[in-house]
Design a protein around this motif. Structure first.
Motif, PDB file in Angstrom:
ATOM      1  N   VAL A  64       0.846  -1.200   0.000  1.00 12.80           N
ATOM      2  CA  VAL A  64       0.000   0.000   0.000  1.00 12.80           C
ATOM      3  C   VAL A  64       0.878   1.247   0.000  1.00 12.80           C
ATOM      4  CG1 VAL A  64      -1.719   1.345   1.291  1.00 12.80           C
ATOM      5  CG2 VAL A  64      -1.931  -1.138   1.145  1.00 12.80           C
ATOM      6  N   VAL A  65       0.631   2.121  -0.965  1.00  7.91           N
ATOM      7  CA  VAL A  65       1.319   3.408  -1.050  1.00  7.91           C
ATOM      8  C   VAL A  65       0.283   4.478  -0.704  1.00  7.91           C
ATOM      9  CG1 VAL A  65       2.447   5.030  -2.637  1.00  7.91           C
ATOM     10  CG2 VAL A  65       2.896   2.576  -2.841  1.00  7.91           C
ATOM     11  N   GLU A  66       0.655   5.436   0.122  1.00 11.64           N
ATOM     12  CA  GLU A  66      -0.282   6.516   0.476  1.00 11.64           C
ATOM     13  C   GLU A  66      -0.287   7.567  -0.634  1.00 11.64           C
ATOM     14  OE1 GLU A  66      -2.304   6.859   3.146  1.00 11.64           O
ATOM     15  OE2 GLU A  66      -1.617   5.049   4.197  1.00 11.64           O
ATOM     16  N   ASP A  67      -1.479   7.986  -1.041  1.00 16.58           N
ATOM     17  CA  ASP A  67      -1.576   9.107  -1.975  1.00 16.58           C
ATOM     18  C   ASP A  67      -1.215  10.385  -1.212  1.00 16.58           C
ATOM     19  OD1 ASP A  67      -2.159  10.637  -4.210  1.00 16.58           O
ATOM     20  OD2 ASP A  67      -4.293  10.809  -3.726  1.00 16.58           O
ATOM     21  N   THR A  68      -0.802  11.408  -1.955  1.00 13.89           N
ATOM     22  CA  THR A  68      -0.448  12.679  -1.320  1.00 13.89           C
ATOM     23  C   THR A  68      -1.587  13.680  -1.535  1.00 13.89           C
ATOM     24  OG1 THR A  68       0.670  13.232  -3.386  1.00 13.89           O
ATOM     25  CG2 THR A  68       2.044  12.379  -1.613  1.00 13.89           C
ATOM     26  N   LYS A  69      -1.737  14.621  -0.612  1.00  7.33           N
ATOM     27  CA  LYS A  69      -2.779  15.660  -0.747  1.00  7.33           C
ATOM     28  C   LYS A  69      -2.489  16.581  -1.934  1.00  7.33           C
ATOM     29  CE  LYS A  69      -5.723  15.683   2.964  1.00  7.33           C
ATOM     30  NZ  LYS A  69      -7.145  15.380   2.750  1.00  7.33           N
ATOM     31  N   GLU A  70      -1.208  16.862  -2.125  1.00  9.91           N
ATOM     32  CA  GLU A  70      -0.775  17.703  -3.243  1.00  9.91           C
ATOM     33  C   GLU A  70       0.130  16.866  -4.145  1.00  9.91           C
ATOM     34  OE1 GLU A  70      -1.567  20.933  -3.918  1.00  9.91           O
ATOM     35  OE2 GLU A  70      -2.955  20.844  -2.230  1.00  9.91           O
ATOM     36  N   PRO A  71       0.037  16.936  -5.457  1.00  6.53           N
ATOM     37  CA  PRO A  71      -1.011  17.594  -6.239  1.00  6.53           C
ATOM     38  C   PRO A  71      -2.368  16.892  -6.075  1.00  6.53           C
ATOM     39  CG  PRO A  71       0.318  16.190  -7.650  1.00  6.53           C
ATOM     40  CD  PRO A  71       0.957  16.148  -6.301  1.00  6.53           C
ATOM     41  N   ASP A  72      -3.415  17.534  -6.557  1.00  9.95           N
ATOM     42  CA  ASP A  72      -4.773  17.029  -6.406  1.00  9.95           C
ATOM     43  C   ASP A  72      -5.014  15.885  -7.405  1.00  9.95           C
ATOM     44  OD1 ASP A  72      -7.481  16.799  -5.788  1.00  9.95           O
ATOM     45  OD2 ASP A  72      -8.039  18.260  -7.317  1.00  9.95           O
ATOM     46  N   THR A  73      -5.093  14.664  -6.900  1.00 13.47           N
ATOM     47  CA  THR A  73      -5.272  13.494  -7.776  1.00 13.47           C
ATOM     48  C   THR A  73      -6.438  12.641  -7.276  1.00 13.47           C
ATOM     49  OG1 THR A  73      -3.524  12.439  -6.471  1.00 13.47           O
ATOM     50  CG2 THR A  73      -2.874  13.341  -8.590  1.00 13.47           C
ATOM     51  N   PRO A  74      -7.673  13.011  -7.660  1.00 15.48           N
ATOM     52  CA  PRO A  74      -8.850  12.298  -7.147  1.00 15.48           C
ATOM     53  C   PRO A  74      -8.899  10.817  -7.529  1.00 15.48           C
ATOM     54  CG  PRO A  74      -9.468  13.886  -8.865  1.00 15.48           C
ATOM     55  CD  PRO A  74      -8.052  14.160  -8.522  1.00 15.48           C
ATOM     56  N   ASP A  75      -8.233  10.442  -8.631  1.00 11.22           N
ATOM     57  CA  ASP A  75      -8.296   9.052  -9.106  1.00 11.22           C
ATOM     58  C   ASP A  75      -7.043   8.242  -8.796  1.00 11.22           C
ATOM     59  OD1 ASP A  75     -10.856   8.941 -10.189  1.00 11.22           O
ATOM     60  OD2 ASP A  75     -10.218   9.796 -12.101  1.00 11.22           O
TER      61      ASP A  75
END
Length: 311
Positions: A64-75
């Protein structure tokens, strides 16, 4: 060549919501009225965590890799569209249709895999095609039969024929090309990703033949699948809308095979379809309602298979 892997890369969402940039040709996306973005993201995270737990429980190795808040990547929780990992140590990076999805490509994801002991020998990056508005969205746009070296592709605004053929030449696959449609407001529109209407497992395939309007293309597709001795399990367009085509076969503990899907996909299958699948492998399903509604993608889209050799 293995058709299934025991290792899956998944990205935990940080700012999931309905992506307005992909909704133009993904007819499965819907707004969740009256829900705040933060609540939508929280629900998506809960669904994601429960799904990962189910996969790990049957012995699937989930990174599992955590998505970052920035940049905005809803998908960002659909990583299989921008990257694929291959047995010879090659990694492919793909050109993405939506501009905000191009921001999902992260070098550190490759580094994380290397720290886990996987070997990356070459990175083949097709991203330049974006400048010419040419797209091929990874194992969303193509279904790879790795064992038989065939790649299946339903052409759409997100799956360019020439680039697909170039990929097949680079990675040594035989291309099988067709068009798959769905009825939207009484019009036949291209299905945005092949993996919404088709899944190729080791000994069977789940495919929506109804979506292929051209009789010759349909016949050729079935011929290709049967020549590799795969049992063809046909699903309906209605079942496709419940993501019954968005499935992935994975190896679990003791090299046991599992077919992974969402609960909505599972509930749409008939008793006889389930029975046929269960002749070959067990089914694991998890509820992904929020992710499916807003994201227009399901279980298969959330899993990037890792076939890389161990260093």
């Amino acid at each position: 060549m293995q058709q299934t892997t025991n290792t899956i890369l998944m990205v935990r969402p940080a700012s999931f919501r309905m992506n307005e940039q992909t909704a133009v040709n993904n007819f499965y996306q819907q707004e969740l009225a009256g829900m705040l973005p933060a609540s939508i993201n929280l629900k998506a995270q809960q669904e994601f965590d429960a799904f990962v737990l189910k996969l790990r429980t049957v012995g699937i190795n989930v990174i599992v890799v955590e998505d970052t808040k920035e940049p905005d990547t809803p998908d960002a929780l659909f990583p299989n569209n921008w990257v694929s990992f291959h047995e010879n140590g090659d990694v492919a990076i793909y050109p993405m249709f939506a501009e905000n999805r191009r921001l999902e490509k992260r070098e550190d994801v490759l580094q994380i895999l290397e720290t886990k002991g996987f070997e990356i020998k070459n990175v083949i990056d097709y991203s330049e095609a974006e400048e010419e508005t040419i797209f091929l969205e990874g194992t969303g746009s193509m279904i790879l039969d790795r064992a038989n070296r065939k790649a299946y592709c339903a052409l759409s605004p997100r799956a360019d024929e020439e680039l697909f053929i170039e990929f097949c030449e680079d990675f040594e696959y035989t291309p099988v090309i067709f068009t798959a449609n769905q009825t939207v407001n009484e019009k036949r529109e291209a299905i945005y990703h092949t993996n919404v209407m088709m899944c190729v497992a080791e000994t069977f395939t789940v495919v929506c033949l109804e979506a292929i309007d051209d009789k010759k293309e349909k016949k050729e597709l079935v011929k290709q699948l049967k020549s590799d001795k795969k049992e063809v399990i046909a699903i309906t367009e209605k079942q496709v809308q419940q993501f019954a085509g968005n499935l992935l076969q994975v190896s679990g503990g003791n090299d046991e095979r599992f077919l992974i899907m969402s609960t909505s996909a599972y509930n749409s299958l008939t008793t006889s379809q389930i029975k046929t699948i269960e002749k070959y492998c067990k089914i694991v399903h998890s509820s992904l309602q929020t992710i499916e509604t807003c994201g227009g993608g399901s279980a298969r889209c959330m899993m990037a298979e890792v076939f890389l050799p161990k260093a």
